[in-house]
Write an enzyme that holds these catalytic residues in place. Structure first.
Site, PDB file in Angstrom:
ATOM      1  N   SER A  38       0.803  -1.227   0.000  1.00  0.00           N
ATOM      2  CA  SER A  38       0.000   0.000   0.000  1.00  0.00           C
ATOM      3  C   SER A  38       0.838   1.279   0.000  1.00  0.00           C
ATOM      4  O   SER A  38       0.488   2.224  -0.717  1.00  0.00           O
ATOM      5  CB  SER A  38      -0.968  -0.011   1.189  1.00  0.00           C
ATOM      6  OG  SER A  38      -1.929  -1.020   0.987  1.00  0.00           O
TER       7      SER A  38
ATOM      8  N   THR B 121      -5.952  -3.384   7.568  1.00  0.00           N
ATOM      9  CA  THR B 121      -5.986  -4.706   6.956  1.00  0.00           C
ATOM     10  C   THR B 121      -6.055  -5.776   8.045  1.00  0.00           C
ATOM     11  O   THR B 121      -6.252  -5.456   9.221  1.00  0.00           O
ATOM     12  CB  THR B 121      -4.811  -4.864   5.956  1.00  0.00           C
ATOM     13  OG1 THR B 121      -4.960  -6.100   5.280  1.00  0.00           O
ATOM     14  CG2 THR B 121      -3.453  -4.817   6.643  1.00  0.00           C
TER      15      THR B 121
ATOM     16  N   LYS C 141     -10.054  -5.302  10.547  1.00  0.00           N
ATOM     17  CA  LYS C 141     -11.126  -4.637   9.798  1.00  0.00           C
ATOM     18  C   LYS C 141     -12.441  -4.536  10.583  1.00  0.00           C
ATOM     19  O   LYS C 141     -13.156  -3.537  10.486  1.00  0.00           O
ATOM     20  CB  LYS C 141     -11.382  -5.350   8.471  1.00  0.00           C
ATOM     21  CG  LYS C 141     -10.234  -5.162   7.490  1.00  0.00           C
ATOM     22  CD  LYS C 141     -10.510  -5.813   6.160  1.00  0.00           C
ATOM     23  CE  LYS C 141      -9.293  -5.698   5.268  1.00  0.00           C
ATOM     24  NZ  LYS C 141      -9.511  -6.284   3.945  1.00  0.00           N
TER      25      LYS C 141
ATOM     26  N   ASP D 149     -12.991  -2.607  -0.443  1.00  0.00           N
ATOM     27  CA  ASP D 149     -12.497  -3.852  -1.050  1.00  0.00           C
ATOM     28  C   ASP D 149     -13.408  -4.347  -2.169  1.00  0.00           C
ATOM     29  O   ASP D 149     -12.940  -4.763  -3.224  1.00  0.00           O
ATOM     30  CB  ASP D 149     -12.387  -4.957   0.006  1.00  0.00           C
ATOM     31  CG  ASP D 149     -11.272  -4.687   0.991  1.00  0.00           C
ATOM     32  OD1 ASP D 149     -10.262  -4.088   0.601  1.00  0.00           O
ATOM     33  OD2 ASP D 149     -11.418  -5.082   2.161  1.00  0.00           O
TER      34      ASP D 149
ATOM     35  N   GLY E  45     -15.442 -19.283   0.169  1.00  0.00           N
ATOM     36  CA  GLY E  45     -15.020 -18.693   1.439  1.00  0.00           C
ATOM     37  C   GLY E  45     -16.134 -17.828   2.009  1.00  0.00           C
ATOM     38  O   GLY E  45     -16.956 -17.285   1.261  1.00  0.00           O
TER      39      GLY E  45
ATOM     40  N   GLY F  54     -15.438 -15.711   5.052  1.00  0.00           N
ATOM     41  CA  GLY F  54     -14.844 -14.906   6.119  1.00  0.00           C
ATOM     42  C   GLY F  54     -14.987 -13.421   5.832  1.00  0.00           C
ATOM     43  O   GLY F  54     -15.834 -12.997   5.043  1.00  0.00           O
TER      44      GLY F  54
ATOM     45  N   THR G  93     -16.921 -24.677   5.890  1.00  0.00           N
ATOM     46  CA  THR G  93     -17.895 -24.761   6.985  1.00  0.00           C
ATOM     47  C   THR G  93     -19.209 -24.168   6.475  1.00  0.00           C
ATOM     48  O   THR G  93     -19.364 -22.952   6.393  1.00  0.00           O
ATOM     49  CB  THR G  93     -17.400 -23.953   8.208  1.00  0.00           C
ATOM     50  OG1 THR G  93     -16.002 -24.237   8.394  1.00  0.00           O
ATOM     51  CG2 THR G  93     -18.169 -24.286   9.454  1.00  0.00           C
TER      52      THR G  93
ATOM     53  N   GLN H 281      -8.910  -1.064  -4.534  1.00  0.00           N
ATOM     54  CA  GLN H 281      -9.418  -0.605  -3.233  1.00  0.00           C
ATOM     55  C   GLN H 281      -8.615   0.583  -2.731  1.00  0.00           C
ATOM     56  O   GLN H 281      -9.156   1.500  -2.106  1.00  0.00           O
ATOM     57  CB  GLN H 281      -9.479  -1.744  -2.198  1.00  0.00           C
ATOM     58  CG  GLN H 281      -8.173  -2.410  -1.788  1.00  0.00           C
ATOM     59  CD  GLN H 281      -7.349  -1.592  -0.801  1.00  0.00           C
ATOM     60  OE1 GLN H 281      -7.898  -0.841  -0.026  1.00  0.00           O
ATOM     61  NE2 GLN H 281      -6.041  -1.755  -0.846  1.00  0.00           N
TER      62      GLN H 281
HETATM   63  P1  ATR Z   1     -10.610 -13.494   5.869  1.00  0.00           P
HETATM   64  O1  ATR Z   1     -10.940 -12.287   6.672  1.00  0.00           O
HETATM   65  O2  ATR Z   1      -9.270 -13.391   5.166  1.00  0.00           O
HETATM   66  O3  ATR Z   1     -11.693 -13.934   4.970  1.00  0.00           O
HETATM   67  P2  ATR Z   1     -11.303 -15.446   7.869  1.00  0.00           P
HETATM   68  O4  ATR Z   1     -12.430 -14.631   8.336  1.00  0.00           O
HETATM   69  O5  ATR Z   1     -10.432 -16.143   8.853  1.00  0.00           O
HETATM   70  O6  ATR Z   1     -10.299 -14.613   6.966  1.00  0.00           O
HETATM   71  O7  ATR Z   1     -11.879 -16.521   6.833  1.00  0.00           O
HETATM   72  C1  ATR Z   1     -11.038 -17.393   6.178  1.00  0.00           C
HETATM   73  C2  ATR Z   1     -11.845 -18.120   5.121  1.00  0.00           C
HETATM   74  O8  ATR Z   1     -10.962 -18.973   4.406  1.00  0.00           O
HETATM   75  C3  ATR Z   1     -12.933 -18.991   5.694  1.00  0.00           C
HETATM   76  O9  ATR Z   1     -13.993 -19.059   4.784  1.00  0.00           O
HETATM   77  C4  ATR Z   1     -12.213 -20.350   5.806  1.00  0.00           C
HETATM   78  O10 ATR Z   1     -13.077 -21.467   5.812  1.00  0.00           O
HETATM   79  P3  ATR Z   1     -13.767 -21.959   7.198  1.00  0.00           P
HETATM   80  O11 ATR Z   1     -14.850 -20.978   7.505  1.00  0.00           O
HETATM   81  O12 ATR Z   1     -14.306 -23.316   6.893  1.00  0.00           O
HETATM   82  O13 ATR Z   1     -12.666 -21.954   8.208  1.00  0.00           O
HETATM   83  C5  ATR Z   1     -11.427 -20.319   4.539  1.00  0.00           C
HETATM   84  N1  ATR Z   1     -10.252 -21.204   4.498  1.00  0.00           N
HETATM   85  C6  ATR Z   1      -9.056 -21.021   5.082  1.00  0.00           C
HETATM   86  N2  ATR Z   1      -8.206 -22.027   4.779  1.00  0.00           N
HETATM   87  C7  ATR Z   1      -8.893 -22.858   3.956  1.00  0.00           C
HETATM   88  C8  ATR Z   1      -8.566 -24.085   3.286  1.00  0.00           C
HETATM   89  N3  ATR Z   1      -7.363 -24.651   3.386  1.00  0.00           N
HETATM   90  N4  ATR Z   1      -9.523 -24.644   2.520  1.00  0.00           N
HETATM   91  C9  ATR Z   1     -10.739 -24.086   2.394  1.00  0.00           C
HETATM   92  N5  ATR Z   1     -11.120 -22.953   3.010  1.00  0.00           N
HETATM   93  C10 ATR Z   1     -10.204 -22.329   3.777  1.00  0.00           C
END
Ligand code: ATR
Length: 273
Positions: free
Chosen positions: A16, A61, A65, A102, A126, A128, A152, A244
């Protein structure tokens, strides 16, 4: 000179400062922008100190956040929906405004690369913080469907539920993925540890696109994998990062820098400290 920072933990890797220095040159604005490591339990105090020292704003970051969002006196609609902020603006009356740029950065980069979104089926992997910030801007482009898939399932379901009134959004577990998508976006942190999310390669199409929100010095494992599966174009998240940043710069300075030339310069190693 007006002072800005980016807070993170870790932060050494951040591009950045280079990006904002280039924006400042490009738009002839006199600003100073530096990267700031924050201890996990000191983020709020660090922000308060920066405001006291006359700081005008900051980027935030991982992993701050959500906490940045909570610090704000006033938040934009998109930050409210994401429950997270990557941009804070410090006003003269001592109040803090929060926004999240973002999602706009991602959508701008997709469109700049001629990746169509309207009427298309999009898979977001994902659920998260990274995923939550991009859902509303993606739905604004009116895709035919946006499917959020997560290792999940429960987390994907909860996330999708927050946006049900904004478009055709649904949630799936990885083992339920049995359709091809025009665009597959990886928002998981898996690429950071050189891992692939455990999804079937049949989600990709030959005429389709793939996007990894993570970037690195070389193509990420996800970008490589998508290319092996013959997508038309697979991109990493460098353009999103610059996008962003451009939105944040505009919030602070009222002028929007040009993005693609800065992405090229970063890729070619032309921007150095
Ligand atoms: P961020 O803010 O970077 O999104 P986070 O809130 O910790 O970080 O979320 C990480 C995401 O990456 C989640 O969706 C996580 O899946 P889970 O909710 O099942 O934990 C996903 N993730 C991380 N490592 C992974 C992997 N090896 N395979 C699949 N999903 C992964």
């Amino acid at each position: 000179m007006d002072q800005y920072k980016v807070y993170g933990n870790p932060i050494k890797q951040s591009k950045s400062p280079l990006i904002h220095a280039e924006f400042a040159r490009q738009t002839e604005q006199a600003i100073e922008y530096t990267a700031q490591f924050s201890e996990l339990d000191e983020f709020e105090q660090d922000i308060a100190n920066f405001i006291k020292a006359g700081g005008k704003g900051c980027n935030v970051t991982v992993p701050f956040k959500e906490r940045a969002f909570k610090l704000a006196d006033k938040v934009t609609n998109r930050a409210q929906l994401a429950q997270a902020a990557n941009t804070l603006k410090f006003l003269a009356d001592g109040t803090i405004e929060a926004d999240t740029t973002d999602g706009a950065g991602l959508v701008n980069d997709l469109l700049a690369n001629q990746i169509p979104l309207t009427g298309k089926s999009i898979l977001l992997i994902g659920a998260g913080g990274a995923a939550s910030g991009v859902i509303e801007p993606l739905l604004e482009q009116a895709p035919a469907q946006l499917v959020v898939a997560n290792r999940t399932l429960n987390k994907a379901q909860q996330l999708a539920d927050r946006f049900l009134d904004k478009g055709n959004i649904s949630a799936l577990g990885f083992d339920e993925l049995n359709q091809r998508y025009d665009l597959v976006i990886n928002s998981t942190s898996a690429s950071l540890s050189n891992e692939l999310p455990d999804i079937p390669a049949t989600v990709f199409t030959k005429s389709g696109f793939a996007y990894d929100m993570v970037y690195g010095d070389k193509p990420t494992v996800f970008v490589e994998w998508a290319r092996q599966n013959d997508v038309k174009l697979a991109l990493d998240g460098l353009g999103m990062l610059v996008g962003q940043a451009a939105e944040s710069f505009c919030i602070w300075r009222g002028v929007k820098p040009e993005i693609l030339s800065v992405v090229d310069k970063l890729r070619n190693g032309e921007l150095t400290k």
